[in-house]
Design an enzyme around this catalytic site. Sequence first.
Site, PDB file in Angstrom:
ATOM      1  N   HIS A 209       0.830  -1.200   0.000  1.00 14.56           N
ATOM      2  CA  HIS A 209       0.000   0.000   0.000  1.00 14.56           C
ATOM      3  C   HIS A 209       0.870   1.257   0.000  1.00 14.56           C
ATOM      4  CE1 HIS A 209      -3.291   2.684   1.796  1.00 14.56           C
ATOM      5  NE2 HIS A 209      -3.713   2.312   0.599  1.00 14.56           N
ATOM      6  N   HIS A 213       1.388   4.087  -3.407  1.00 18.55           N
ATOM      7  CA  HIS A 213       1.214   5.533  -3.335  1.00 18.55           C
ATOM      8  C   HIS A 213       2.521   6.281  -3.589  1.00 18.55           C
ATOM      9  CE1 HIS A 213      -3.019   5.909  -2.228  1.00 18.55           C
ATOM     10  NE2 HIS A 213      -2.871   4.772  -1.581  1.00 18.55           N
ATOM     11  N   GLU A 349     -10.102  10.651  -5.329  1.00 17.34           N
ATOM     12  CA  GLU A 349      -8.939  10.453  -4.436  1.00 17.34           C
ATOM     13  C   GLU A 349      -8.562  11.658  -3.579  1.00 17.34           C
ATOM     14  OE1 GLU A 349      -4.527   8.525  -4.255  1.00 17.34           O
ATOM     15  OE2 GLU A 349      -5.254   9.150  -6.186  1.00 17.34           O
ATOM     16  N   HIS A 364     -11.684  11.550  -0.650  1.00 17.19           N
ATOM     17  CA  HIS A 364     -10.999  10.370  -0.107  1.00 17.19           C
ATOM     18  C   HIS A 364     -10.005  10.753   0.984  1.00 17.19           C
ATOM     19  CE1 HIS A 364      -7.203   7.969  -0.291  1.00 17.19           C
ATOM     20  NE2 HIS A 364      -8.039   7.005   0.014  1.00 17.19           N
ATOM     21  N   HIS A 368     -10.044  10.023   5.253  1.00 19.83           N
ATOM     22  CA  HIS A 368      -8.992   9.447   6.085  1.00 19.83           C
ATOM     23  C   HIS A 368      -8.655  10.374   7.245  1.00 19.83           C
ATOM     24  CE1 HIS A 368      -7.296   5.736   4.228  1.00 19.83           C
ATOM     25  NE2 HIS A 368      -7.938   6.174   3.156  1.00 19.83           N
ATOM     26  N   HIS A 404     -13.338   2.373   2.369  1.00 16.89           N
ATOM     27  CA  HIS A 404     -13.113   2.104   0.955  1.00 16.89           C
ATOM     28  C   HIS A 404     -14.250   1.297   0.332  1.00 16.89           C
ATOM     29  CE1 HIS A 404      -9.377   3.895  -0.445  1.00 16.89           C
ATOM     30  NE2 HIS A 404      -9.012   3.879   0.814  1.00 16.89           N
TER      31      HIS A 404
END
Length: 713
Positions: A209, A213, A349, A364, A368, A404
């Site tokens: 992950h 990114h 995103e 997104h 978070h 998600h």
Amino acid sequence: MSQSNLQNLLYLFDRPCLPIFQPKGKNADIFYDIPTNYFTDRYRPIKDQITVRSPGHTLIKVTEISAPDITVAASLDKRANFSLFNSQHRECAGNLINVFMNARTTEDFKSVCVYAQPRVNPYMFIYALTVAYLHRSDTKNLPLPSHACQFPELYVDGTVLAEARSVGTVLPDGFRNPIEIPRDLTASDLDPEHRLAYFREDIGINLHHWHWHVIYPTSGPRNIVNKDRRGELFYYMHQQIIARYNYERLSNSLPRVGRFGDFEDPIPEGYFPKLDTVLASRVWPSRQENAKLSNLARESDGVFVTIDDMKRWKDRIYEAIQRGSVNNGTQLVPLTEETGIDVIGNIIESSILSVNRGFYGDFHNQGHNMISFIHDPDNRYLETFGVMGENTTAMRDPVFYKWHSSINEMFDTYKQTLTPYTVDQLGFSGVQVTNLEVVTDGVNGSNNLQTFWERDQFDLSRGLDFVPRGGVFASFVHLQHSPFTFRITVQNTGNARVGTVRIFLAPKRDERGRDFRFREQRLMFVELDRFTTNLRAGSNTISRKSVDSSLTVPFEQTFRNLDSIDLSSTSSADNFVFCGCGWPQHMLLPKGTPEGLLSDLFVMITDNQQDRVDNTSMESTTGNCDSAFSFCGVRDRRYPDKKAMGFPFDRTARTGVVTLNQFLTPNMKVQDIRIRFSERTTDGRTLQAAQNKSKQANQTQSKSGASSTTRKN
């Protein structure tokens, strides 16, 4: 670039929390020869006292150049945690990436890195350095170290690090036994969600992950961010993670994960990460059960977002999906079948590629943030963000999958607006798959996959400050599977041609034991492999090993040890080139159950002539770096498959299709298989090799000691 210069650059990753003038290398005998003006004000007056070198040391010359402007990057507190979900942090990182990318030569690049390292946040430094290494033409083939080895505190319990420091201080290299990471690290079996800890807290998954990114940053130079089908990859990679997580939940007698729901609803799941923030000397914040979101007003972090903001952005995105066009600030732009999902992905995103960030917001990332600051939304307790605020740690938290799942619902709502694939679009004229089976090494019969636990280890020493050199290993248990081979029989009634083989796996029954309808099952299919094959006229038998999956990177690559690479050998270095992206091979299969989780293995062969992009094939042509293209694309090239990611399961089915069998065309085949889990633990190859090495070192030490005693007598 010479091999010596290659190695000199890699030392920038060594013990990143220590000042750059500290010794580098396995034997602490490598030093950067730093210009006086590069020292910070704190160290410049005493530089002669703090740069004493060991006998026989190696000096790396650093050429002094004009100091780069890193004012923005240096504004981030050096002892803060770093988050790509934070717009201020992204701006700081973007500044540093630009500085690194704009260095004209390799020597200039080394120089600006050495200048920046003591002045900026270590987490951000390594992130920006990694992005630059992977995108600069003179460094992109470097065999980069594992992020888990640089910052082990992001992957293992703080007590493990404390013991590692103790062991490293007291015992010489060769006598240090691996430190065990407990399997029940963050909770007990009183918490049903703890059954999934082996997945959520798997080091390889969290490394994937983070690396994804790095390859696909949301900000920075546009030529780095604007990769082919970037927004679609954001959708597909995360959609596959949720499908796989639901597979794991069914393997552990748990229902599929729910969606996040309304922003005013409490979050039932708590999470206590047991991780330390080494720079701030604090424990990562926890989240109690049934915590509720609040408006964020954290001036020191530059994070200001309200629940109403989130609702407004969500409504605008859904409005665009239903309307079939997006507002770019001046006009409505249609969402086409070819590019619509990419546009939606960049909006959600959201990256700098969003068509209208001011209108569609930062949905997104701020989601978070809201979850990660749930314990201290206005900073009254001076607490940092929780694990949902960091790409490296976010997947550890059960709420990541709920968040998600909600985002996937937005994407799937868009997919449902597209016309279902016709039989002609799904078919491959003259090609029929007549048989499909899977054969597992060491298992009698076919169509039985085998999973179990495996114990392995990785070296913490590169990320441990103030510890003598030499290996300090952590031992951990992860899911593993026996190697297996797909065997596919294909009848081709046409001329010789090339096909694209697509292999997926899905559970056959839901949490209630009912056979899935296609409408639900299509969202449960996880991709196992995608590759091209030559089809001659007549009967063809295709064999494909699990280790060759287009999805994964091998264990040795995930936890690579640069000390084992001979950088003077081009082939040795090339074998460890790592773009930083790929699902871990040991997690290719879901866990399954002791009695065997009944699943549908699906294969489809499509016409590669229609799938090909710019005459490229799906086979890697530039080394291991590009082998895991399914989630990560191909470096410096377009995504090598024209079809939509997730094809043929990315859209709803044509009229009349209720079950998977009704969906099939002759170029498809489904086979019932079982995934059988065995409650046993084996030693991995990496651990076996380390044990043999340690045994040999102990024997050598013992013989040396005996010889020394004999001479004294």
